[in-house]
Design a protein around this motif. Structure first.
Motif, PDB file in Angstrom:
ATOM      1  N   ALA A 592       0.642  -1.096   0.093  1.00 13.03           N
ATOM      2  CA  ALA A 592      -0.119  -0.119   0.014  1.00 13.03           C
ATOM      3  C   ALA A 592       0.883   1.413   0.003  1.00 13.03           C
ATOM      4  O   ALA A 592       1.889   1.238   0.349  1.00 13.03           O
ATOM      5  N   ILE A 593       0.286   2.438  -0.424  1.00 16.17           N
ATOM      6  CA  ILE A 593       0.942   3.658  -0.341  1.00 16.17           C
ATOM      7  C   ILE A 593       0.068   4.547   0.253  1.00 16.17           C
ATOM      8  O   ILE A 593      -1.262   4.638  -0.358  1.00 16.17           O
ATOM      9  N   LEU A 594       0.407   5.350   1.029  1.00 19.07           N
ATOM     10  CA  LEU A 594      -0.298   6.210   1.789  1.00 19.07           C
ATOM     11  C   LEU A 594      -0.020   7.802   1.692  1.00 19.07           C
ATOM     12  O   LEU A 594       1.225   8.171   1.728  1.00 19.07           O
ATOM     13  N   ARG A 595      -1.010   8.503   1.424  1.00 19.06           N
ATOM     14  CA  ARG A 595      -0.651  10.002   1.204  1.00 19.06           C
ATOM     15  C   ARG A 595      -0.123  10.722   2.176  1.00 19.06           C
ATOM     16  O   ARG A 595      -0.452  10.398   3.489  1.00 19.06           O
ATOM     17  N   PRO A 596       0.643  11.709   2.006  1.00 21.87           N
ATOM     18  CA  PRO A 596       1.051  12.465   3.340  1.00 21.87           C
ATOM     19  C   PRO A 596      -0.103  13.339   3.644  1.00 21.87           C
ATOM     20  O   PRO A 596      -1.107  13.420   3.039  1.00 21.87           O
ATOM     21  N   ALA A 597      -0.038  13.929   4.994  1.00 26.96           N
ATOM     22  CA  ALA A 597      -0.881  14.907   5.371  1.00 26.96           C
ATOM     23  C   ALA A 597      -1.229  16.065   4.568  1.00 26.96           C
ATOM     24  O   ALA A 597      -0.079  16.538   3.758  1.00 26.96           O
ATOM     25  N   ASP A 598      -2.292  16.457   3.995  1.00 25.69           N
ATOM     26  CA  ASP A 598      -2.755  17.790   3.597  1.00 25.69           C
ATOM     27  C   ASP A 598      -2.132  17.539   1.729  1.00 25.69           C
ATOM     28  O   ASP A 598      -1.872  18.753   1.294  1.00 25.69           O
ATOM     29  N   VAL A 599      -2.375  16.288   1.503  1.00 24.82           N
ATOM     30  CA  VAL A 599      -2.255  16.286  -0.030  1.00 24.82           C
ATOM     31  C   VAL A 599      -3.321  15.180  -0.313  1.00 24.82           C
ATOM     32  O   VAL A 599      -3.445  14.045   0.205  1.00 24.82           O
ATOM     33  N   THR A 600      -4.354  15.663  -1.319  1.00 25.56           N
ATOM     34  CA  THR A 600      -5.532  15.037  -1.495  1.00 25.56           C
ATOM     35  C   THR A 600      -4.978  13.808  -2.485  1.00 25.56           C
ATOM     36  O   THR A 600      -4.206  14.142  -3.458  1.00 25.56           O
ATOM     37  N   ASP A 601      -5.457  12.735  -2.173  1.00 27.97           N
ATOM     38  CA  ASP A 601      -5.323  11.664  -3.431  1.00 27.97           C
ATOM     39  C   ASP A 601      -6.806  11.546  -3.595  1.00 27.97           C
ATOM     40  O   ASP A 601      -7.788  11.214  -2.764  1.00 27.97           O
ATOM     41  N   PRO A 602      -7.181  11.499  -4.901  1.00 32.61           N
ATOM     42  CA  PRO A 602      -8.362  11.820  -5.471  1.00 32.61           C
ATOM     43  C   PRO A 602      -9.435  10.789  -4.951  1.00 32.61           C
ATOM     44  O   PRO A 602     -10.495  10.649  -4.709  1.00 32.61           O
TER      45      PRO A 602
END
Length: 804
Positions: A592-602
């Motif tokens: 899995a890959i998890l977005r950083p805080a305050d970066v929207t992943d659609p």
């Protein structure tokens, strides 16, 4: 001179008797014992009197800043004000004045004194209520909880004159004993931020009533100013005027005369504290401006459904307008630009932005900062006048700000729109733009000639009137970046479609940032069960710039931090060994890959405000719904390690039987010493024939997952080979007497005799173990009774030479 009831009564109307009790009611939600306060310097003298002195429990109690307390006792002369003439004259030595109770102020007692005017009785008996009289008339002191007249005068240190502008209160509780009278006192208000107001009560008509002055009026649940009147006087959400000020809740001071010019900025109070007095006029300001994403990143946020908070600290109440330049053209008034408006409160303010533009569309991500322009209209000199249970205010109070810019100013505001209408309501019900109180003050109710007519608009309500000075616009800007990145686990593959315990498994994972923004701090994770151990992880950048750091491996997880430019990919190679068979017989791993805080992943953003920590929670959240491209799972069917059975020794031209531990297939490894026949190659158990040549035949068993094990079948001659010599000398060579093939005939007897026919060795199941121990070098004779597989015995005889 005198300060107290004299000023309350000098403008006509009805006398307001001072309420002195600790019993609360609808008219007196914040009762006191007639408490007044006075600022006194060292060497000055307090002169004090009351119309209740010596009557019943009537007395005067004093508290000094050094903690000492005093009382006027029960004297019926010292401290007693008997009539209107004495009230006007003030204390002796004024001609015609009353005999005061006095206290000389020491150096340690300079500051604020608190003085309680105790009534004849603390009860609440209607029979002890006063008779309504004109303000300038003589009174009969009631026997209950009311005081007709009170005075605090300050004599200067030279004992030459009385000083004014020293006496104040935080709340006034009074009764005029009729609903058709009027309270006409003119009070003088001093605010903490250095402004002054004159309040003309102008005939407000509440039988029993309370009022005080503060900086918020009635509050919202969060403690901010509501700018509303409320329907009840029962436990209103308002700063208790008897309590100490807080950093944001201030009770202003009500003076009986204009505040003295020589009042200090602060003064000591009883109990070891202090309070403010005269301060320089306050100039509003804005500070601590920042933008923070909903998940805590300063200056950064994701696209909608994320957003951010614009924060600022205001030094007073007011209003704000925040405009965001969405199209980056330097203006903030385009239709696409977003405008946020609201009330600014004293102290920290936080304004939420949902990531949308002025047309309701999602603001796009980019590398160019967005600019938010903050405009504040802050108030200074803000004052609120909460009046409790004032049935009628037919003339409207007159309020004049006497200091500060553009003074004198008579503007007042109110909002009675939440009140239940009974009687004659205020007109207008809501005044938020300001009206000159000298022309149309805050009026409600209708005149009545009935002193008992208590039903009108203000009955049992808490009504607020306020005023302030609006500062020139204050402006500030803050910039922030909007980020969005579609992070993806492109694939997760293994080097096999199945596996076995004991086997190494290799996984290949490709991760990608589909952009449009670069990301720093994305978390890559690979989770695996306990049955996979000894993980070895390597990774390489395969496109763009994709660096890895902070790699950790725990019992069931490998994690790493990724920085990836737009379009970058990185490939991970992960190898481990299967140590046991899982309960489900399947080996499942997840990348899995998890977005950083305050970066929207659609398709993987949970807009709950918490920092992302769980890829699945982000993946399955609204508004994107279940499923995303951030997670891949690989399931590998497992079998136990194959076991082809023990190696075997057989006679040539006989049949061998091979048995494995599971399903699979048999094959021969190589073609030497000869090609054998595998009679059931697809069965766990098979017979082997065609062992025609002496030598070792190797057979491979492969289970359905492709895992293999090898078994050796050694074919030997059927004849017994008995050597005539062996050398048990301990050199590791030929130290035991070995009969080739004897182990194929379990139960065979071996006997050895010396040349005199004596038995020197016997074994009933010979296994090539005789080492001639204890025997001398020489010739010996043997008998071998070989037990055939049919159970019959075949006897062999011969001689052996034992050589040391």
């Amino acid at each position: 001179m005198a300060e107290g009831s004299k000023q309350l009564a000098e403008n006509g109307g009805n006398r307001a008797f001072l309420y002195s009790s600790n019993t609360s009611s609808l008219a007196f939600p914040f009762p006191t014992f007639g408490t007044m306060k006075v600022y006194v310097k060292a060497g000055e003298t307090l002169y004090i009197g009351s119309s209740a002195q010596g009557i019943g429990s009537g007395t005067i109690n004093l508290r000094a800043p050094d903690g000492n307390t005093y009382t006027s006792g029960t004297s019926a002369t010292v401290g007693l004000i008997t009539n209107r003439s004495q009230e006007l004259a003030g204390p002796q030595p004024n001609a015609g004045g009353y005999t005061p109770y006095t206290r000389l102020v020491t150096a340690a007692q300079a500051g604020i004194w608190e003085i309680d005017f105790i009534a004849p009785s603390n009860g609440n008996d209607p029979e002890s209520n006063p008779v309504a009289i004109a303000a300038n008339g003589n009174w009969v002191q009631p026997s209950g909880q009311y005081i007709a007249a009170f005075d605090i005068s300050v004599r200067d240190a030279s004992n030459s004159s009385f000083l004014t502008g020293r006496v104040f209160t935080n709340i006034f509780c009074g009764i005029i004993s009729a609903y058709n009278g009027g309270f006409n006192a003119i009070m003088h208000i001093l605010t903490k931020d250095g402004y002054k107001y004159d309040l003309d009560n102008n005939g407000q008509a509440g039988n029993g009533f309370s009022f005080f002055v503060n900086n918020k009026g009635f509050r919202n649940a969060g403690g901010t100013a509501s700018y509303l009147s409320i329907n009840s006087t029962n436990t209103p959400n308002v700063q208790d005027p008897r309590a100490s000020d807080t950093q944001t809740d201030i009770t202003d001071k009500i003076f009986f005369n204009a505040p003295a010019a020589d009042l200090p900025a602060t003064a000591s109070t009883p109990g070891g504290g202090s309070t403010w007095l005269i301060n320089p006029p306050f100039i509003p300001s804005i500070s601590a401006i920042s933008f923070t994403g909903n998940e805590g990143s300063v200056g950064k946020t994701g696209t909608s459904p994320l957003g951010g908070t614009i924060s600022f600290t205001a030094t007073s109440n007011g209003s704000y307008t925040i405009a965001i330049d969405i199209d980056h053209n330097g203006t903030f008034t385009d239709a696409i630009d977003r405008k946020l408006t609201g009330i600014a409160n004293t102290g920290p303010n936080q304004v939420s932005w949902d990531g949308l533009d002025g047309l309701g569309n999602k603001v796009p991500a980019g590398t160019v900062s967005y600019t938010a322009n903050i405009t504040l209209l802050l108030y200074s000199a803000e004052v609120h006048f909460p009046f409790f249970d004032v049935e009628r205010n037919v003339n409207g109070i007159k309020l004049t700000r006497t200091s500060g810019a553009n003074s004198p100013d008579n503007t007042v505001y109110w909002d009675d729109s939440q009140l239940t209408i009974s009687g004659t309501p205020s007109n207008p019900l809501q005044n938020l733009t300001g009206i000159n109180s000298l022309i149309n003050g805050h009026k409600w109710g209708s005149p009545t000639i009935d002193p008992n007519a208590d039903i009108d608009f203000g009955n049992n309500k808490s009504i607020d009137t306020w005023s302030y000075v609006t500062s020139p616009p204050l402006t500030a800007t803050v910039n922030f970046i909007v980020q969005e990145a579609d992070l993806e686990v492109v694939n997760l593959t293994s080097n096999s479609t199945g596996g076995c315990v004991g086997q190494k498994v290799n996984y290949t994972i490709l991760v990608k940032n589909n952009g449009p923004s670069d990301v720093n701090g994305a978390i890559f994770s690979f989770t695996f069960p306990n049955e996979l151990s000894g993980l070895v992880v390597t990774s390489t950048q395969t496109a763009g710039t994709a660096s890895v750091s902070a790699e950790t491996t725990s019992a069931n997880s490998y994690k790493a931090t990724l920085n990836m430019t737009n379009g970058a990919t990185r490939t991970f190679s992960i190898t481990g060994t299967v140590t046991a068979l899982p309960t489900s017989n399947d080996l499942s791993v997840t990348a899995a890959i998890l977005r950083p805080a305050d970066v929207t992943d659609p398709d993987a953003t949970n807009p709950d405000g918490a920092i992302p920590s769980d890829p699945l929670a982000e993946c399955n959240s609204s508004p994107s719904g279940n499923g995303c491209n951030n997670i891949k799972t690989n399931t590998l069917p497992l079998l136990a390690a194959p076991n082809a059975g023990p190696d075997q020794l057989v006679e040539v031209n006989t049949t061998a039987t091979l048995t494995a531990n599971t399903n699979g297939t048999w094959t021969q490894l190589g073609i030497t010493p000869a090609i054998a026949n595998i009679n059931a190659p697809a069965s766990a158990t098979t017979t082997i024939t065609g062992l025609t040549t002496i030598g070792t035949y190797n057979f491979v068993f492969t289970n359905t997952n492709g895992c293999a094990d090898t078994v050796a079948v050694k074919a030997i001659t059927a004849n017994v080979s008995t050597p005539n010599i062996f050398t048990p000398n301990g050199d590791g060579k030929n130290d035991v007497y070995e009969i080739a093939g004897i182990t194929l005939y379990p139960g065979s007897q071996f006997l050895v005799y010396n040349r005199w026919g004596n038995e020197v060795y016997r074994s009933e199941n010979y296994a090539n173990t005789w080492d001639g121990k204890g025997l001398a070098e020489g010739t010996y004779f043997y008998i071998l009774n070989r037990k055939e597989k049919t159970g019959t015995i075949t006897t062999f005889k011969g001689w052996i030479y034992l050589k040391r």
